[in-house]
Motif scaffolding. Structure first.
Motif, PDB file in Angstrom:
ATOM      1  N   ALA A   1       5.922  -1.784   8.516  1.00 55.20           N
ATOM      2  CA  ALA A   1       6.724  -1.491   9.713  1.00 55.20           C
ATOM      3  C   ALA A   1       7.717  -2.607  10.005  1.00 55.20           C
ATOM      4  CB  ALA A   1       5.798  -1.284  10.909  1.00 55.20           C
ATOM      5  N   ASN A   2       7.469  -3.787   9.477  1.00 52.24           N
ATOM      6  CA  ASN A   2       8.344  -4.933   9.722  1.00 52.24           C
ATOM      7  C   ASN A   2       9.244  -5.200   8.509  1.00 52.24           C
ATOM      8  OD1 ASN A   2       7.450  -5.833  12.461  1.00 52.24           O
ATOM      9  ND2 ASN A   2       5.475  -5.854  11.411  1.00 52.24           N
ATOM     10  N   ASN A   3       8.857  -6.144   7.662  1.00 51.87           N
ATOM     11  CA  ASN A   3       9.759  -6.486   6.552  1.00 51.87           C
ATOM     12  C   ASN A   3       9.120  -6.309   5.184  1.00 51.87           C
ATOM     13  OD1 ASN A   3       7.938  -8.586   6.836  1.00 51.87           O
ATOM     14  ND2 ASN A   3       9.388 -10.143   6.140  1.00 51.87           N
ATOM     15  N   GLY A   4       7.991  -5.606   5.111  1.00 47.93           N
ATOM     16  CA  GLY A   4       7.305  -5.447   3.835  1.00 47.93           C
ATOM     17  C   GLY A   4       8.060  -4.546   2.869  1.00 47.93           C
ATOM     18  N   ILE A   5       7.890  -4.813   1.584  1.00 47.10           N
ATOM     19  CA  ILE A   5       8.420  -3.944   0.533  1.00 47.10           C
ATOM     20  C   ILE A   5       7.237  -3.462  -0.301  1.00 47.10           C
ATOM     21  CG2 ILE A   5      10.681  -5.039   0.496  1.00 47.10           C
ATOM     22  CD1 ILE A   5       9.839  -6.636  -1.933  1.00 47.10           C
ATOM     23  N   VAL A   6       7.451  -2.484  -1.165  1.00 48.64           N
ATOM     24  CA  VAL A   6       6.304  -1.847  -1.809  1.00 48.64           C
ATOM     25  C   VAL A   6       6.437  -1.806  -3.333  1.00 48.64           C
ATOM     26  CG1 VAL A   6       5.995  -0.384   0.230  1.00 48.64           C
ATOM     27  CG2 VAL A   6       7.150   0.551  -1.784  1.00 48.64           C
ATOM     28  N   VAL A   7       5.270  -1.798  -3.960  1.00 49.76           N
ATOM     29  CA  VAL A   7       5.130  -1.369  -5.350  1.00 49.76           C
ATOM     30  C   VAL A   7       4.460  -0.007  -5.287  1.00 49.76           C
ATOM     31  CG1 VAL A   7       3.981  -1.772  -7.553  1.00 49.76           C
ATOM     32  CG2 VAL A   7       4.946  -3.698  -6.283  1.00 49.76           C
ATOM     33  N   VAL A   8       5.041   0.991  -5.939  1.00 53.63           N
ATOM     34  CA  VAL A   8       4.538   2.357  -5.796  1.00 53.63           C
ATOM     35  C   VAL A   8       4.293   2.988  -7.169  1.00 53.63           C
ATOM     36  CG1 VAL A   8       6.860   3.357  -5.653  1.00 53.63           C
ATOM     37  CG2 VAL A   8       4.945   4.590  -4.642  1.00 53.63           C
TER      38      VAL A   8
ATOM     39  N   PHE B   1      10.963   4.759   0.882  1.00 50.71           N
ATOM     40  CA  PHE B   1      10.288   3.465   0.796  1.00 50.71           C
ATOM     41  C   PHE B   1      11.239   2.362   0.304  1.00 50.71           C
ATOM     42  CE2 PHE B   1       6.531   6.188   0.557  1.00 50.71           C
ATOM     43  CZ  PHE B   1       5.579   5.467   1.269  1.00 50.71           C
ATOM     44  N   PRO B   2      11.062   1.139   0.790  1.00 49.84           N
ATOM     45  CA  PRO B   2      11.756  -0.008   0.189  1.00 49.84           C
ATOM     46  C   PRO B   2      11.007  -0.411  -1.089  1.00 49.84           C
ATOM     47  CG  PRO B   2      10.415  -0.740   2.045  1.00 49.84           C
ATOM     48  CD  PRO B   2      10.270   0.750   1.979  1.00 49.84           C
TER      49      PRO B   2
ATOM     50  N   ARG C   1      19.814  -2.383   2.563  1.00 47.04           N
ATOM     51  CA  ARG C   1      19.609  -0.954   2.809  1.00 47.04           C
ATOM     52  C   ARG C   1      18.749  -0.773   4.052  1.00 47.04           C
ATOM     53  NH1 ARG C   1      17.583   1.408  -2.833  1.00 47.04           N
ATOM     54  NH2 ARG C   1      17.084   3.164  -1.454  1.00 47.04           N
ATOM     55  N   SER C   2      18.907   0.357   4.708  1.00 45.94           N
ATOM     56  CA  SER C   2      18.135   0.610   5.929  1.00 45.94           C
ATOM     57  C   SER C   2      17.053   1.649   5.658  1.00 45.94           C
ATOM     58  CB  SER C   2      19.060   1.093   7.051  1.00 45.94           C
ATOM     59  OG  SER C   2      19.690   2.299   6.674  1.00 45.94           O
ATOM     60  N   TYR C   3      15.927   1.474   6.302  1.00 37.16           N
ATOM     61  CA  TYR C   3      14.781   2.380   6.148  1.00 37.16           C
ATOM     62  C   TYR C   3      14.212   2.703   7.521  1.00 37.16           C
ATOM     63  CZ  TYR C   3      14.961   1.017   1.249  1.00 37.16           C
ATOM     64  OH  TYR C   3      15.382   0.793  -0.044  1.00 37.16           O
ATOM     65  N   LYS C   4      13.592   3.853   7.623  1.00 33.83           N
ATOM     66  CA  LYS C   4      12.935   4.261   8.868  1.00 33.83           C
ATOM     67  C   LYS C   4      11.521   3.671   8.871  1.00 33.83           C
ATOM     68  CE  LYS C   4      15.496   8.639   8.737  1.00 33.83           C
ATOM     69  NZ  LYS C   4      15.377  10.114   8.657  1.00 33.83           N
ATOM     70  N   ARG C   5      11.464   2.353   8.946  1.00 38.77           N
ATOM     71  CA  ARG C   5      10.201   1.647   8.740  1.00 38.77           C
ATOM     72  C   ARG C   5       9.128   2.040   9.759  1.00 38.77           C
ATOM     73  NH1 ARG C   5       9.787  -2.709   5.535  1.00 38.77           N
ATOM     74  NH2 ARG C   5      11.630  -3.388   4.365  1.00 38.77           N
ATOM     75  N   GLN C   6       9.495   2.061  11.021  1.00 36.69           N
ATOM     76  CA  GLN C   6       8.504   2.358  12.053  1.00 36.69           C
ATOM     77  C   GLN C   6       7.977   3.780  11.902  1.00 36.69           C
ATOM     78  OE1 GLN C   6       7.288   0.016  14.237  1.00 36.69           O
ATOM     79  NE2 GLN C   6       5.762   1.598  14.662  1.00 36.69           N
ATOM     80  N   GLN C   7       8.888   4.710  11.681  1.00 31.70           N
ATOM     81  CA  GLN C   7       8.485   6.100  11.518  1.00 31.70           C
ATOM     82  C   GLN C   7       7.631   6.270  10.263  1.00 31.70           C
ATOM     83  OE1 GLN C   7      11.763   8.870  11.509  1.00 31.70           O
ATOM     84  NE2 GLN C   7      10.437  10.663  11.194  1.00 31.70           N
ATOM     85  N   LEU C   8       8.022   5.580   9.191  1.00 31.24           N
ATOM     86  CA  LEU C   8       7.270   5.671   7.939  1.00 31.24           C
ATOM     87  C   LEU C   8       5.848   5.138   8.106  1.00 31.24           C
ATOM     88  CD1 LEU C   8       7.027   6.210   4.903  1.00 31.24           C
ATOM     89  CD2 LEU C   8       8.101   3.967   4.490  1.00 31.24           C
ATOM     90  N   SER C   9       5.716   3.999   8.765  1.00 34.55           N
ATOM     91  CA  SER C   9       4.380   3.421   8.958  1.00 34.55           C
ATOM     92  C   SER C   9       3.517   4.347   9.812  1.00 34.55           C
ATOM     93  CB  SER C   9       4.480   2.032   9.593  1.00 34.55           C
ATOM     94  OG  SER C   9       5.038   2.100  10.887  1.00 34.55           O
TER      95      SER C   9
END
Length: 536
Positions: free
Chosen positions: A80-87, A341-342, A48-56
């Motif tokens: 911003a790179n390859n991290g994933i999250v627990v939310v 979020f991923p 899946r794709s995410y707006k990682r840079q914008q999100l960070s």
């Protein structure tokens, strides 16, 4: 500190099914909680794709006014790179709201820490603040323990409009007075002065319920690098605009799928967590009168009470040009969170897990799977003076939670009597009855008969009053013992609830200082369905 675990009675049907019934788990969720699920979820997220840079950048912008620790900065860079999250998330309660807000953040941090090691990839803890919620009555109060009871202290400022918590400003002087009164009820300790000073500083630096909440939470978890984002943050809304478009375009099938799933849920005796409507838009519009819920009528999105009507095309245009005018409801917030979020795993309480259970088909319709759902840790804190009373009376924390201490208290009180006084009182009433019967025989007029009866009742009332005073005297004599029972009930099971659902963490921080959170995080607690009891 020491801790133990107990298994509480399964009073919540949904959580019992979640923890014990694999068919339930597979019917309502995409993943179980086993180790292989985490690997599977990582594989899905890679596709899946995410707006990682914008999100960070959005998170950095949101957190910067509150202070960003070096660890939080590192987490933002990883995201911003390859991290994933627990939310996990929560409304912005006063003094962080009940303890379970802290327990939820602790669970998020511990799970992210655990999975970072096991998966050998960056797993980042994130706290999603539900600043778009507008029901201030859910967050405008703090409970304190007083004489064995949970006393509700409510911030009294009146708000007419249904503004989001992130837009609702408090009166600084009123709130400062309120906070000082609460701390006054906690009692003076070696930590009170510095703790209160820090809270009042946070209060003065902010102006809204959400800002005050985030500043306090960020201070408590700063060294853990916990990231925060407010669902109502305008820059986040900008990032979400194409996701809002998707939710508007798919509003009809999403509403049908959620409504159908809740019907199935209800048929299994599990209730209706959100009372889903088949014509729901599952979106709010931020109107000049406040945040108002939209419904669908034909191809339009409406709110009759606010006089609003948008065509689908008009609402899509709003999403693209002014996305901050839109807001998710309980059904679309989880979906939006997963688009932004991923998400490896979501940490929720029993109520949240119940409504997430309705969303599997909605997620799947949008070509997504739900994240792994992990129940937040459930914890009871036991202060030293409470532990002493438990030991003195021979009770356990579980005994208090199961109501055994309340039964013992009532038995103790009922056995408090002066037997000689009781017997003499009854004899006196019998004697009065006999003599007044003789008096009644001596007169024939109805009015005099009534007067004699009334006069007798006056004597009985005086005797009953005398008995009340004797009972009060006995209670006063044994006050210390009764107070011990009340203390156990009021501290551990206030109003029959778990402590974590009632009291603010600040009463415990006031006793044990600001390191309490980090000390709890350092304890070797497992994320299972057991209830943790921590002896402070």
């Amino acid at each position: 500190m020491e801790f133990e675990t107990i298994v509480l009675p399964k009073v919540n049907k949904v959580m019992h099914a979640y923890n014990t019934n694999k068919d339930f788990l597979h019917n309502y969720f995409d993943y179980d909680t086993g180790a292989t699920s985490y690997q599977q979820r990582v594989s899905e997220l890679k596709n899946r794709s995410y707006k990682r840079q914008q999100l960070s950048e959005v998170i950095y912008k949101f957190m910067e006014p509150f202070g960003i620790s070096s660890k939080a900065k590192s987490h933002i860079d990883e995201l911003a790179n390859n991290g994933i999250v627990v939310v996990g998330g929560q409304q912005s309660g006063l003094l962080t709201g009940p303890l379970y807000s802290i327990h939820k953040a602790i669970t998020v941090i511990l799970l992210a820490r655990q999975q970072r090691k096991l998966l050998n990839i960056p797993v980042i803890p994130v706290f999603w603040v539900a600043g778009e919620d507008h029901d201030l009555n859910e967050i405008n109060h703090v409970y304190s323990e007083e004489n064995g009871r949970a006393f509700k202290n409510q911030y009294r400022e009146k708000y007419v409009l249904k503004l989001m918590a992130s837009d609702t400003e408090y009166d600084l002087e009123m709130m400062r007075t309120f906070i000082k009164e609460i701390f006054g009820k906690f009692g003076e300790t070696a930590h009170t002065k510095d703790l209160l000073h820090g809270v009042l500083q946070a209060l003065e630096r902010e102006s809204t319920f959400t800002g005050f909440f985030v500043r306090l939470m960020n201070g408590l978890f700063e060294q853990e690098g916990l990231l925060f984002i407010d669902s109502a943050f305008k820059s986040l809304r900008e990032l979400e605009k194409e996701y809002f478009v998707k939710l508007i375009e798919e509003a009809e099938p999403l509403a049908q799928l959620i409504h159908s799933k809740e019907h199935q849920f209800s048929e299994q005796g599990l209730g209706k967590p959100i009372d889903a409507q088949i014509n729901a838009a599952n979106l709010f519009y931020v109107h000049e009168t406040g945040r108002v819920l939209l419904t669908r009528q034909s191809n339009d999105f409406i709110n009759d009470s606010a006089g609003l009507r948008f065509t689908k095309a008009e609402l899509i245009e709003i999403a693209r040009r002014k996305p901050w005018l839109l807001s998710n409801n309980v059904a679309t917030r989880p979906i939006m969170q997963d688009m932004v979020f991923p998400v490896l795993a979501f940490v929720g309480g029993p109520g949240e897990i119940a409504y997430w259970a309705l969303l599997k088909e909605a997620f799947n319709h949008l070509h997504m799977k739900m994240p792994i759902i992990i129940p937040r840790m459930s914890i009871t804190l036991v202060m030293p003076h409470v532990k002493r009373v438990l030991d003195e009376k021979g009770f356990s924390v579980r005994d208090v939670m199961e109501g055994k201490v309340e039964v013992a208290r009532e038995e103790f009180i009922s056995n408090l009597n002066n037997e000689q006084f009781e017997v003499t009182l009854l004899q006196t009433k019998d004697m009065l009855n006999a003599h007044y019967d003789k008096l009644a025989v001596t007169v024939s007029e109805d009015s005099m008969q009534e007067l004699i009866k009334k006069n007798l009742q006056i004597h009985f009332k005086q005797l009953d009053y005398l008995k009340e005073k004797v009972d009060e005297s006995l209670l006063l004599k044994y006050q210390a013992k009764v107070k011990g029972y009340n203390l156990l009930i009021g501290e551990i099971s206030p109003g029959g609830n778990l402590q974590e659902r009632v009291y603010t963490p600040y009463s415990y921080l006031n006793q044990f200082g600001p390191t309490l959170v980090s000390e709890v995080l350092a304890m070797p607690m497992k994320m299972d369905d057991s209830h943790k009891i921590i002896y402070l």
